[in-house]
Scaffold this motif. Sequence first.
Motif, PDB file in Angstrom:
ATOM      1  N   VAL A  16       0.872  -1.180   0.000  1.00 28.55           N
ATOM      2  CA  VAL A  16       0.000   0.000   0.000  1.00 28.55           C
ATOM      3  C   VAL A  16       0.903   1.222   0.000  1.00 28.55           C
ATOM      4  CG1 VAL A  16      -1.818   1.258   1.211  1.00 28.55           C
ATOM      5  CG2 VAL A  16      -1.767  -1.247   1.291  1.00 28.55           C
ATOM      6  N   SER A  20      -2.273   5.991  -0.314  1.00 27.82           N
ATOM      7  CA  SER A  20      -3.142   5.141  -1.118  1.00 27.82           C
ATOM      8  C   SER A  20      -4.015   4.287  -0.198  1.00 27.82           C
ATOM      9  CB  SER A  20      -2.292   4.247  -2.027  1.00 27.82           C
ATOM     10  OG  SER A  20      -3.113   3.569  -2.949  1.00 27.82           O
ATOM     11  N   THR A  21      -4.777   3.380  -0.803  1.00 27.25           N
ATOM     12  CA  THR A  21      -5.661   2.501  -0.041  1.00 27.25           C
ATOM     13  C   THR A  21      -5.349   1.043  -0.376  1.00 27.25           C
ATOM     14  OG1 THR A  21      -7.344   2.433  -1.774  1.00 27.25           O
ATOM     15  CG2 THR A  21      -7.509   4.224  -0.150  1.00 27.25           C
ATOM     16  N   ALA A  22      -5.875   0.147   0.449  1.00 25.25           N
ATOM     17  CA  ALA A  22      -5.711  -1.281   0.183  1.00 25.25           C
ATOM     18  C   ALA A  22      -6.394  -1.651  -1.131  1.00 25.25           C
ATOM     19  CB  ALA A  22      -6.277  -2.099   1.334  1.00 25.25           C
ATOM     20  N   GLY A  23      -7.525  -1.029  -1.422  1.00 25.68           N
ATOM     21  CA  GLY A  23      -8.215  -1.288  -2.674  1.00 25.68           C
ATOM     22  C   GLY A  23      -7.372  -0.924  -3.881  1.00 25.68           C
ATOM     23  N   GLN A  24      -6.717   0.224  -3.816  1.00 32.24           N
ATOM     24  CA  GLN A  24      -5.848   0.638  -4.925  1.00 32.24           C
ATOM     25  C   GLN A  24      -4.642  -0.295  -5.023  1.00 32.24           C
ATOM     26  OE1 GLN A  24      -6.491   2.989  -7.330  1.00 32.24           O
ATOM     27  NE2 GLN A  24      -4.764   1.951  -8.283  1.00 32.24           N
ATOM     28  N   ALA A  56      -1.037  -4.927   2.001  1.00 31.09           N
ATOM     29  CA  ALA A  56      -2.442  -5.356   1.953  1.00 31.09           C
ATOM     30  C   ALA A  56      -2.550  -6.867   1.818  1.00 31.09           C
ATOM     31  CB  ALA A  56      -3.163  -4.679   0.798  1.00 31.09           C
ATOM     32  N   CYS A  79     -12.740  -4.380  -4.582  1.00 29.52           N
ATOM     33  CA  CYS A  79     -11.880  -3.762  -3.582  1.00 29.52           C
ATOM     34  C   CYS A  79     -12.707  -3.230  -2.413  1.00 29.52           C
ATOM     35  CB  CYS A  79     -11.043  -2.650  -4.199  1.00 29.52           C
ATOM     36  SG  CYS A  79      -9.924  -3.301  -5.450  1.00 29.52           S
ATOM     37  N   ASP A  80     -13.988  -2.920  -2.640  1.00 27.36           N
ATOM     38  CA  ASP A  80     -14.851  -2.538  -1.531  1.00 27.36           C
ATOM     39  C   ASP A  80     -15.037  -3.708  -0.586  1.00 27.36           C
ATOM     40  OD1 ASP A  80     -15.161   0.033  -2.386  1.00 27.36           O
ATOM     41  OD2 ASP A  80     -17.037  -0.339  -3.430  1.00 27.36           O
ATOM     42  N   SER A  83     -11.858  -4.036   1.515  1.00 33.73           N
ATOM     43  CA  SER A  83     -11.703  -3.090   2.612  1.00 33.73           C
ATOM     44  C   SER A  83     -12.802  -3.223   3.644  1.00 33.73           C
ATOM     45  CB  SER A  83     -11.670  -1.647   2.061  1.00 33.73           C
ATOM     46  OG  SER A  83     -12.915  -1.342   1.480  1.00 33.73           O
TER      47      SER A  83
END
Length: 87
Positions: A16, A20-24, A56, A79-80, A83
Amino acid sequence: MATARTPLAVLDLVPVSTGSTAGQALRNSLDLARRAERLGYSRYWFAEHHLNPGVAGTSPAVLLTLAVAWSWYGLRNPCDMFSGTFT
């Protein structure tokens, strides 16, 4: 004389990036997997690494499930699910 080709593989921690995010991070890893396949890599591994906030990829089984769901079933945004915010 024929030369033997050494099979190459990718080991992905699903990092990550800062801000940024875990989804990205998952999206980036799926893009990397597609590129590795096009380049002829023989394997793509999701690494398991616990207790690291910058990674992640704590569960390869979950990452693989999400990758398959996104790639094969065309989920709107797996990715939703990754998370924890189901839409």
